[in-house]
Design an enzyme around this catalytic site. Structure first.
Site, PDB file in Angstrom:
ATOM      1  N   ASP A 177       8.288  -6.170  -1.782  1.00  0.00           N
ATOM      2  CA  ASP A 177       8.029  -6.997  -0.593  1.00  0.00           C
ATOM      3  C   ASP A 177       7.680  -8.403  -1.045  1.00  0.00           C
ATOM      4  O   ASP A 177       6.789  -9.057  -0.514  1.00  0.00           O
ATOM      5  CB  ASP A 177       6.885  -6.390   0.239  1.00  0.00           C
ATOM      6  CG  ASP A 177       6.811  -7.007   1.650  1.00  0.00           C
ATOM      7  OD1 ASP A 177       7.778  -7.656   2.077  1.00  0.00           O
ATOM      8  OD2 ASP A 177       5.771  -6.837   2.311  1.00  0.00           O
ATOM      9  N   ASP A 225      -0.366  -7.841  -2.542  1.00  0.00           N
ATOM     10  CA  ASP A 225       0.210  -6.872  -1.605  1.00  0.00           C
ATOM     11  C   ASP A 225       1.204  -5.920  -2.292  1.00  0.00           C
ATOM     12  O   ASP A 225       2.409  -6.017  -2.111  1.00  0.00           O
ATOM     13  CB  ASP A 225       0.873  -7.630  -0.440  1.00  0.00           C
ATOM     14  CG  ASP A 225       1.012  -6.776   0.792  1.00  0.00           C
ATOM     15  OD1 ASP A 225       0.684  -5.574   0.716  1.00  0.00           O
ATOM     16  OD2 ASP A 225       1.459  -7.299   1.834  1.00  0.00           O
TER      17      ASP A 225
END
Ligand code: ATP
Ligand code: MN
Length: 227
Positions: free
Chosen positions: A148, A171
């Site tokens: 991502d 993340d």
């Protein structure tokens, strides 16, 4: 808190799709980031796509609670792999259930800006491109794909010491092992997201060009025996 990793939660800095992130302090006053994954509103379907096929999470019970706990553990483990490879990520300090404590990135009150919210000069963009090439190549050699990677999950940390801003990638919950069956698709998407970002920001970079740069960097690291 019981483990001494933080003492107080000071305030919330982000309410995202899957987690709340707080600024916290330990008893010595050191700043920490505490990421608390949501137990109810997470996108369980998406999480399942990334966890199914990960050999680290075989035989996971299929209830939602187990999925969120595995998701948390996955981010922690991925951060650990990346930080052991000396990549620019927050140092993970510990986790329990749906909570991760990690190094706080940025000197200001609410940390630093996301790459998305900055207007870098061409000189800075060139430095960022080098940094992201290092990151993608290094992470791959450490056995992971971020999955991502974008200007949304990249923080710009400027210590003001004149060396120029440093990118820190965050993340990692959806990050997967390079031997995962979908790893190649996600790897290519990460490279594509970065290439698109640079082109949009004013440093024309094609997917093929960036892909070749990453591959060259990867081969260079292997040849120099840095891993
Ligand atoms: P989103 O849905 O917005 O992507 P998320 O739930 O996936 O959020 P993260 O992307 O990990 O969570 O973090 C959200 C925000 O919290 C980041 O954009 C950043 O502002 C802040 N943040 C996260 N980790 C740290 C850290 N270690 N140090 C400083 N700030 C952090
Ligand atoms: Mn995010």
């Amino acid at each position: 808190a019981q483990k001494g990793l933080f003492d107080v939660l000071e305030h919330i800095i982000s309410t995202g799709k899957e987690a709340h992130v707080f600024v916290a302090r330990d008893t010595n006053g050191n700043k920490r980031a505490v990421k608390i994954f949501k137990k109810d509103t997470s996108d369980f379907k998406r999480m399942n796509e990334y966890i199914a096929g990960d050999v680290r999470f075989r035989n996971l019970p299929r209830d939602r609670r187990s999925l969120v706990l595995a998701w948390t553990r996955k981010e922690y483990k991925n951060l650990l792999i990346a930080s052991k490879a000396r990549l620019a990520v927050p140092l993970p300090l510990g986790f329990k259930e749906n909570v991760i404590v990690m190094e706080f990135i940025g000197a200001g009150q609410d940390g630093c800006q996301r790459l998305k919210d900055t207007k870098p000069s061409v000189k800075e963009l060139k430095s960022y491109r080098e940094q992201l090439i290092d990151f993608i190549a290094g992470l791959y050699l450490a056995g992971l794909v971020h999955a991502d990677l974008s200007e949304y999950n990249t923080l710009v940390d400027d210590d003001g010491k004149g060396g120029g801003p440093r990118l820190v990638v965050i993340d990692f919950a959806q990050g997967l092992l390079v031997r995962h069956p979908n790893a190649r698709d996600f790897f290519e998407r990460d490279v594509r997201n970065c290439a698109n970002y640079f082109t949009k920001a004013g440093l024309e970079t094609s997917y093929d060009e960036l892909y070749a740069m990453v591959k060259k960097r990867k081969d260079g690291i292997v040849k120099n025996g840095k891993t």
